[in-house]
Design a protein around this motif. Structure first.
Motif, PDB file in Angstrom:
ATOM      1  N   PHE A 171       0.822  -1.182   0.000  1.00 26.66           N
ATOM      2  CA  PHE A 171       0.000   0.000   0.000  1.00 26.66           C
ATOM      3  C   PHE A 171       0.876   1.260   0.000  1.00 26.66           C
ATOM      4  O   PHE A 171       0.630   2.196  -0.760  1.00 26.66           O
ATOM      5  CB  PHE A 171      -0.937  -0.009   1.204  1.00 26.66           C
ATOM      6  CG  PHE A 171      -1.706   1.271   1.366  1.00 26.66           C
ATOM      7  CD1 PHE A 171      -2.781   1.558   0.526  1.00 26.66           C
ATOM      8  CD2 PHE A 171      -1.355   2.215   2.319  1.00 26.66           C
ATOM      9  CE1 PHE A 171      -3.496   2.734   0.659  1.00 26.66           C
ATOM     10  CE2 PHE A 171      -2.065   3.391   2.462  1.00 26.66           C
ATOM     11  CZ  PHE A 171      -3.146   3.663   1.630  1.00 26.66           C
ATOM     12  N   VAL A 172       1.885   1.268   0.869  1.00 25.38           N
ATOM     13  CA  VAL A 172       2.773   2.430   0.962  1.00 25.38           C
ATOM     14  C   VAL A 172       3.528   2.613  -0.359  1.00 25.38           C
ATOM     15  O   VAL A 172       3.713   3.734  -0.833  1.00 25.38           O
ATOM     16  CB  VAL A 172       3.739   2.281   2.156  1.00 25.38           C
ATOM     17  CG1 VAL A 172       4.796   3.363   2.157  1.00 25.38           C
ATOM     18  CG2 VAL A 172       2.973   2.302   3.459  1.00 25.38           C
ATOM     19  N   GLY A 173       3.930   1.513  -0.974  1.00 23.37           N
ATOM     20  CA  GLY A 173       4.636   1.594  -2.261  1.00 23.37           C
ATOM     21  C   GLY A 173       3.752   2.179  -3.349  1.00 23.37           C
ATOM     22  O   GLY A 173       4.175   3.059  -4.108  1.00 23.37           O
ATOM     23  N   VAL A 174       2.505   1.721  -3.448  1.00 20.60           N
ATOM     24  CA  VAL A 174       1.565   2.243  -4.447  1.00 20.60           C
ATOM     25  C   VAL A 174       1.270   3.712  -4.153  1.00 20.60           C
ATOM     26  O   VAL A 174       1.234   4.544  -5.073  1.00 20.60           O
ATOM     27  CB  VAL A 174       0.261   1.407  -4.461  1.00 20.60           C
ATOM     28  CG1 VAL A 174      -0.800   2.070  -5.320  1.00 20.60           C
ATOM     29  CG2 VAL A 174       0.548   0.009  -4.971  1.00 20.60           C
ATOM     30  N   LEU A 175       1.068   4.047  -2.891  1.00 22.06           N
ATOM     31  CA  LEU A 175       0.807   5.439  -2.524  1.00 22.06           C
ATOM     32  C   LEU A 175       2.000   6.321  -2.889  1.00 22.06           C
ATOM     33  O   LEU A 175       1.832   7.423  -3.424  1.00 22.06           O
ATOM     34  CB  LEU A 175       0.507   5.541  -1.026  1.00 22.06           C
ATOM     35  CG  LEU A 175       0.159   6.942  -0.519  1.00 22.06           C
ATOM     36  CD1 LEU A 175      -1.114   7.451  -1.190  1.00 22.06           C
ATOM     37  CD2 LEU A 175      -0.006   6.939   0.988  1.00 22.06           C
ATOM     38  N   GLY A 176       3.198   5.852  -2.664  1.00 26.92           N
ATOM     39  CA  GLY A 176       4.406   6.611  -3.008  1.00 26.92           C
ATOM     40  C   GLY A 176       4.521   6.831  -4.515  1.00 26.92           C
ATOM     41  O   GLY A 176       4.856   7.922  -4.965  1.00 26.92           O
ATOM     42  N   LEU A 177       4.234   5.776  -5.305  1.00 26.62           N
ATOM     43  CA  LEU A 177       4.279   5.920  -6.757  1.00 26.62           C
ATOM     44  C   LEU A 177       3.220   6.917  -7.246  1.00 26.62           C
ATOM     45  O   LEU A 177       3.472   7.708  -8.151  1.00 26.62           O
ATOM     46  CB  LEU A 177       4.070   4.561  -7.430  1.00 26.62           C
ATOM     47  CG  LEU A 177       5.243   3.588  -7.343  1.00 26.62           C
ATOM     48  CD1 LEU A 177       4.830   2.212  -7.861  1.00 26.62           C
ATOM     49  CD2 LEU A 177       6.425   4.114  -8.139  1.00 26.62           C
TER      50      LEU A 177
END
Length: 180
Positions: A1-7
């Motif tokens: 989730f954090v990775g997708v939010l960061g992207l």
């Protein structure tokens, strides 16, 4: 989730999101067209018939005069007329001066080289609107500007000027919001 939010925050999905948004807008049902709006275009056939491009000022003056005779609320001339195109330049200036419901086009631009002034007879009047647009990444225009401020001047868009003229007959105009 954090990775997708960061992207997403980094803008990696922007092109995909804008493509999906454009697709979604095309899926909307067709809106019935208003018979109160008439669009007159200059086609290749018209240019061949005239035998020249740009269309001479006399032809545009005659067309505007015929349109004005039917008493429309607003007429928009979406053709740059910064340079006279003989014959008939005086006739065009007369028509533009005599009909306050005609709005002509200008382009503000980022510099003198990219701007296009309005006809000299209408400079600094409320009969001029700009056509500049904001291009999103990917070369798509999704937003329309209502006004631009440049130095000490405020310029209004071509569409906004036409809408104001049209709505003026119904006593509708811009006004500040009561709560803000």
């Amino acid at each position: 989730f954090v990775g997708v939010l960061g992207l997403r925050l980094a803008g990696s999905f922007e092109t995909f999101e804008l493509t999906v948004y454009d697709w979604y807008l095309r899926l909307r049902p067709d809106v019935p067209t208003a018979a109160r709006i008439v669009l007159i275009t200059v086609t290749e056939h018209d240019m061949r018939q005239q035998g020249t491009w740009p269309i001479p000022d006399a032809t545009i003056a005659r067309a505007l005069d015929l349109l004005a005779a039917s008493r429309p609320r607003a007429i928009g001339l979406d053709i740059y007329r910064d340079i006279p195109v003989p014959p008939g330049h005086d006739a065009l200036e007369t028509v533009l001066r005599n009909h306050a419901n005609i709005v002509v086009l200008t382009q503000i631009g980022l510099s003198a080289e990219t701007s296009v002034p309005p006809p000299a007879v209408l400079r600094d009047t409320e009969q001029v609107g700009f056509s500049d647009v904001v291009v999103d990444p990917g070369g798509t225009v999704r937003r329309g500007l209502l006004f631009l401020e440049q130095e000490d001047s405020t310029f209004y868009s071509f569409a906004f000027r036409l809408a104001l003229l049209y709505l003026q007959a119904e006593n509708i105009g811009p006004r500040p919001d009561a709560t803000h």
